[in-house]
Each structure stands twice: as C-alpha cells, then as structure tokens.
Design a protein around this motif. Structure first.
Motif, mmCIF file in Angstrom:
data_model
loop_
_atom_site.group_PDB
_atom_site.id
_atom_site.type_symbol
_atom_site.label_atom_id
_atom_site.label_comp_id
_atom_site.label_asym_id
_atom_site.label_seq_id
_atom_site.Cartn_x
_atom_site.Cartn_y
_atom_site.Cartn_z
ATOM 1 N N ARG A 8 0.706 -1.032 0.109
ATOM 2 C CA ARG A 8 -0.051 0.129 -0.011
ATOM 3 C C ARG A 8 0.932 1.315 0.028
ATOM 4 N NH1 ARG A 8 -4.131 3.268 -1.505
ATOM 5 N NH2 ARG A 8 -4.649 4.610 0.151
ATOM 6 N N GLU A 9 2.062 1.243 0.712
ATOM 7 C CA GLU A 9 2.703 2.488 0.791
ATOM 8 C C GLU A 9 3.432 2.684 -0.552
ATOM 9 O OE1 GLU A 9 6.665 3.828 3.386
ATOM 10 O OE2 GLU A 9 4.988 2.716 4.310
ATOM 11 N N GLY A 10 3.816 1.562 -1.317
ATOM 12 C CA GLY A 10 4.128 1.667 -2.566
ATOM 13 C C GLY A 10 3.089 2.256 -3.456
ATOM 14 N N GLU A 11 1.955 1.977 -3.477
ATOM 15 C CA GLU A 11 1.002 2.444 -4.248
ATOM 16 C C GLU A 11 0.754 4.092 -4.032
ATOM 17 O OE1 GLU A 11 -2.736 0.618 -3.657
ATOM 18 O OE2 GLU A 11 -2.099 -1.301 -3.980
ATOM 19 N N LEU A 12 0.950 4.578 -2.619
ATOM 20 C CA LEU A 12 0.925 6.024 -2.306
ATOM 21 C C LEU A 12 1.930 6.606 -2.847
ATOM 22 C CD1 LEU A 12 -0.066 5.598 1.589
ATOM 23 C CD2 LEU A 12 -1.639 6.312 -0.386
ATOM 24 N N ALA A 13 3.270 6.028 -2.666
ATOM 25 C CA ALA A 13 4.636 6.596 -3.326
ATOM 26 C C ALA A 13 4.328 6.808 -4.819
ATOM 27 C CB ALA A 13 5.631 5.800 -2.931
ATOM 28 N N THR A 14 3.723 5.918 -5.649
ATOM 29 C CA THR A 14 3.732 6.128 -7.056
ATOM 30 C C THR A 14 2.897 7.347 -7.182
ATOM 31 O OG1 THR A 14 4.011 3.720 -7.357
ATOM 32 C CG2 THR A 14 2.969 5.204 -8.989
ATOM 33 N N THR A 15 1.678 7.559 -6.653
ATOM 34 C CA THR A 15 0.762 8.810 -6.639
ATOM 35 C C THR A 15 1.211 9.882 -6.301
ATOM 36 O OG1 THR A 15 -1.019 7.163 -6.472
ATOM 37 C CG2 THR A 15 -1.358 9.574 -6.374
ATOM 38 N N TYR A 16 2.149 9.833 -5.291
ATOM 39 C CA TYR A 16 2.659 10.976 -4.616
ATOM 40 C C TYR A 16 3.728 11.555 -5.465
ATOM 41 C CZ TYR A 16 3.845 14.350 -0.871
ATOM 42 O OH TYR A 16 4.114 15.505 -0.034
ATOM 43 N N ASP A 17 4.846 10.574 -6.053
ATOM 44 C CA ASP A 17 5.765 10.901 -6.964
ATOM 45 C C ASP A 17 5.024 11.686 -8.247
ATOM 46 O OD1 ASP A 17 7.939 10.387 -5.421
ATOM 47 O OD2 ASP A 17 8.149 8.175 -6.084
ATOM 48 N N GLY A 18 4.207 10.972 -8.474
ATOM 49 C CA GLY A 18 3.535 11.797 -9.767
ATOM 50 C C GLY A 18 2.916 13.026 -9.639
ATOM 51 N N ALA A 19 2.583 13.379 -8.508
ATOM 52 C CA ALA A 19 2.082 14.792 -8.210
ATOM 53 C C ALA A 19 3.235 15.506 -7.624
ATOM 54 C CB ALA A 19 1.066 14.642 -7.094
ATOM 55 N N ARG A 20 4.314 15.230 -7.499
ATOM 56 C CA ARG A 20 5.549 15.809 -6.780
ATOM 57 C C ARG A 20 5.645 17.123 -7.374
ATOM 58 N NH1 ARG A 20 9.281 14.819 -2.999
ATOM 59 N NH2 ARG A 20 8.754 12.708 -2.789
ATOM 60 N N THR A 21 5.871 17.296 -8.834
ATOM 61 C CA THR A 21 6.162 18.449 -9.555
ATOM 62 C C THR A 21 5.295 19.601 -9.078
ATOM 63 O OG1 THR A 21 7.370 17.340 -11.175
ATOM 64 C CG2 THR A 21 6.811 19.640 -11.676
ATOM 65 N N ARG A 22 3.832 19.174 -9.123
ATOM 66 C CA ARG A 22 2.877 20.164 -8.942
ATOM 67 C C ARG A 22 3.133 20.489 -7.490
ATOM 68 N NH1 ARG A 22 -2.353 21.734 -10.244
ATOM 69 N NH2 ARG A 22 -3.758 21.633 -8.555
ATOM 70 N N LEU A 23 3.004 19.571 -6.573
ATOM 71 C CA LEU A 23 3.264 20.087 -5.045
ATOM 72 C C LEU A 23 4.312 20.927 -4.783
ATOM 73 C CD1 LEU A 23 2.431 16.379 -3.691
ATOM 74 C CD2 LEU A 23 0.861 18.392 -3.952
ATOM 75 N N VAL A 24 5.570 20.735 -5.293
ATOM 76 C CA VAL A 24 6.562 21.477 -5.029
ATOM 77 C C VAL A 24 6.527 22.757 -5.602
ATOM 78 C CG1 VAL A 24 9.058 21.979 -5.707
ATOM 79 C CG2 VAL A 24 8.475 19.681 -5.280
ATOM 80 N N SER A 25 5.863 23.040 -6.734
ATOM 81 C CA SER A 25 5.424 24.222 -7.375
ATOM 82 C C SER A 25 4.692 25.104 -6.665
ATOM 83 C CB SER A 25 4.979 24.253 -8.995
ATOM 84 O OG SER A 25 5.882 23.710 -9.854
ATOM 85 N N ILE A 26 3.666 24.342 -6.176
ATOM 86 C CA ILE A 26 2.754 25.019 -5.105
ATOM 87 C C ILE A 26 3.277 25.646 -3.948
ATOM 88 C CG2 ILE A 26 0.778 24.719 -3.569
ATOM 89 C CD1 ILE A 26 -0.538 22.831 -5.730
ATOM 90 N N ALA A 27 4.053 24.816 -3.129
ATOM 91 C CA ALA A 27 4.650 25.271 -2.151
ATOM 92 C C ALA A 27 5.715 26.456 -2.446
ATOM 93 C CB ALA A 27 5.596 24.059 -1.425
ATOM 94 N N TYR A 28 6.321 26.182 -3.526
ATOM 95 C CA TYR A 28 7.608 27.292 -4.155
ATOM 96 C C TYR A 28 6.763 28.536 -4.109
ATOM 97 C CZ TYR A 28 11.018 29.457 -6.961
ATOM 98 O OH TYR A 28 12.085 30.305 -7.352
ATOM 99 N N ALA A 29 5.546 28.600 -4.708
ATOM 100 C CA ALA A 29 4.831 29.766 -5.170
ATOM 101 C C ALA A 29 4.304 30.385 -3.840
ATOM 102 C CB ALA A 29 3.673 29.552 -5.959
ATOM 103 N N VAL A 30 4.027 29.721 -3.108
ATOM 104 C CA VAL A 30 3.704 30.445 -1.697
ATOM 105 C C VAL A 30 4.864 30.817 -0.761
ATOM 106 C CG1 VAL A 30 2.671 29.477 0.646
ATOM 107 C CG2 VAL A 30 1.624 28.807 -1.607
ATOM 108 N N LEU A 31 6.035 30.081 -0.820
ATOM 109 C CA LEU A 31 7.036 30.531 -0.043
ATOM 110 C C LEU A 31 8.055 31.144 -0.464
ATOM 111 C CD1 LEU A 31 7.685 26.914 1.328
ATOM 112 C CD2 LEU A 31 6.788 28.770 2.855
#
Length: 311
Positions: A8-31
């Motif tokens: 299950r943690e592997g499934e989460l990791a795959t999805t999270y890695d797929g969203a990582r670029t967007r997530l970093v961009s959001i945090a970078y824009a805020v910070l």
C-alpha cells in the motif's frame, strides 16, 4: 527523488511521486524558497503515510495538495517574521540553470534540470512578496493552480467567501505590479543579450539606453556577501552601479547567460562557482527592474544546465 516502498505504501508513493512537481510548485509559489518547498513536500509525504494508516486516503493528490498548501502557509507565516530582521532586502530563492551554447557553459546533460511550472516567473514571485501569506496562498491556489474556493478554504482555514476576497485583493496587487507592456520570451531573451553585451563591453551609454529612467535594482546578499542594503533607483545610478561592479571584478569573474526560473538572466561565475544571479523585468524594450541574488544560501553551488534555445 522517487520513493520506493512495498504494498500500500508503494501505491501511495507512486501517486505522490506523480504529483511531486505540482506540489513543489505550489509550495514554492507560496514560500518563494525552492529548498523550503522541497522540505515541505518531503514532510507531507510522511504525513500522508501516517494519515493513510489511520484511515485510507482515497484522493491522494487532492489530500496532498491541501496538506502541502496548509504546511507551506504555516512556514510562510513564520518566515515573514524572520524576514523582518533580515540584512538588506529579501528576494525569493531563484531556480537557476546554466545555459549551454554560445556564450554559456559547455557540456552537461540537458535532462538534468529542475522541472518548474511555467507560470512561476521570478518577477511574479517578487510581486507576491507584497501579499500577506493568506492572500498569497489563496491567489496561488486559485489563479495559478485552479483549485476551487471550498478546497482553498480548507487549506487556509477561512470560509470560501473569505478566501475569495483574499484572492481578489491579491489579484489587484499582482496586476498593479505587472509591466504595462508584456514581452514575448524571444523579446525578453534578445533584450537581456543586448544588456549583457553592453555591460560586458563596458559601454555605459548602451547600458543606460537599455534601462528605464525609473529602473529599480534590488540586491540580496543576506548579510553574507557585499550587496546594496537599499534598492537603487534610476537609470544613471543603476547603470553606474552595474558598470562599477563589473569593472572591479573583471579579472576574477566571468559574466555568463543563465536561466532564472526559465527566463534568460545574467550570472557571475568566480572560480567555477555561481556567485550572482540577476533576473530582469522588462516593460517593452527597457529594463524596469533588476533583482540581483548574491546570498550564497539562495544560489546552487553547482547549478543545473539547460540547452540553449534560439528563436
């Protein structure tokens, strides 16, 4: 860096890695700090694993978006207080890439570069610094990343109506800080190269011609290196400041084209280390703003490379 985990943690990791670029961009824009943004996204991965153990998270990307935005907002509020005692002006941390090709730095793998949302231009991050953390987060999530106000309300801790107003106020500030005349990427690149040629050639007249009469130069040394403690205003003062810096360091420094958040800028290399990154904002053909990042804490010691783009 991808996450490897079983079950299950592997499934989460795959999805999270797929969203990582967007997530970093959001945090970078805020910070306004790419390194802090990456830290936030890494921390929220651990929160996701913990939350999923208590109750399965069905919409991993939606959960992560709200959680990363909320965490970035908390960091931004703390950082705002720290910046009140910062030495000199505070500028956002740039994402820098060396330019391969004529006049740049040869070699390097063109795939070895930071992936960044195209909308996160450096000039925009500078304008966002004038907003409160809540205004900034609301505007970033809605106007840049298209989140509905009810989801933004969860991240910001306000009602949907309140975050709508926050985003509206922020939008007014962003528009006020935008250049009157937009330039295309090719026009921006051509204007930077003209500036670079004038500066490198010691042609003060051509340098002044490239500057708007009311140009503002802001320099961030963070208290670690020499930098102007107040913004420099006016073409004559800015031109002479730039010419003076270049002439004093001509023997030991090399001026090179770089990419600052995807747009062409100017870097200074000393002994193979990037010591200065300059971002330009144009209103038409003239420079209206120069942001000079010199703080070693905000510059990569070994910048990534990007292939030369001609148009």
């Amino acid at each position: 860096m991808s996450i490897e985990a079983p079950g299950r943690e592997g499934e989460l990791a795959t999805t999270y890695d797929g969203a990582r670029t967007r997530l970093v961009s959001i945090a970078y824009a805020v910070l306004g700090s790419h390194s802090e943004a990456e830290d936030v996204v890494a921390d929220c991965w651990l929160r996701l694993v913990d939350a999923d153990r208590r109750e399965p998270v069905r919409d991993v990307e939606g959960w992560a978006t709200v959680t990363v935005a909320r965490a970035a907002l908390d960091v931004a509020r703390s950082a705002r207080r720290r910046r009140e005692v910062y030495t000199g002006p505070w500028l956002p941390e740039p994402v820098v890439a060396l330019v391969d090709g004529p006049g740049g730095v040869d070699g390097g793998d063109p795939l070895d570069r930071v992936t960044l949302d195209d909308s996160l231009r450096y000039a925009l991050l500078v304008v966002l610094e004038s907003l409160s953390p809540a205004e900034r987060t609301s505007w970033v999530l809605h106007d840049l990343f298209g989140l509905p106000f009810d989801e933004i309300a969860t991240a910001v801790g306000r009602t949907p109506a309140a975050v709508r107003q926050l985003a509206s106020r922020a939008r007014t500030h962003v528009r006020a800080g935008a250049p009157r005349v937009e330039v295309t990427p090719s026009e921006h690149d051509a204007a930077v190269r003209r500036f670079l040629a004038a500066a490198a050639g010691g042609d003060l007249g051509a340098l002044l011609e490239a500057l708007d009469p009311d140009v503002v130069l802001t320099s961030d040394g963070g208290g670690f290196v020499s930098a102007a403690l107040r913004p420099i205003v006016g073409a004559d003062k800015v031109g002479r400041f730039v010419a003076g810096i270049l002439s004093r360091n001509a023997a030991t420094a090399r001026v090179v084209p770089i990419r600052v958040n995807g747009e062409l800028g100017v870097g200074v290399m000393e002994d193979g280390v990037l010591t200065t990154a300059t971002s330009f904002t144009f209103d038409g053909e003239r420079v209206v703003r120069m942001d000079v990042i010199r703080s070693p804490e905000k510059l990569p010691r070994h910048p990534r490379r990007t292939p030369e783009v001609t148009s």
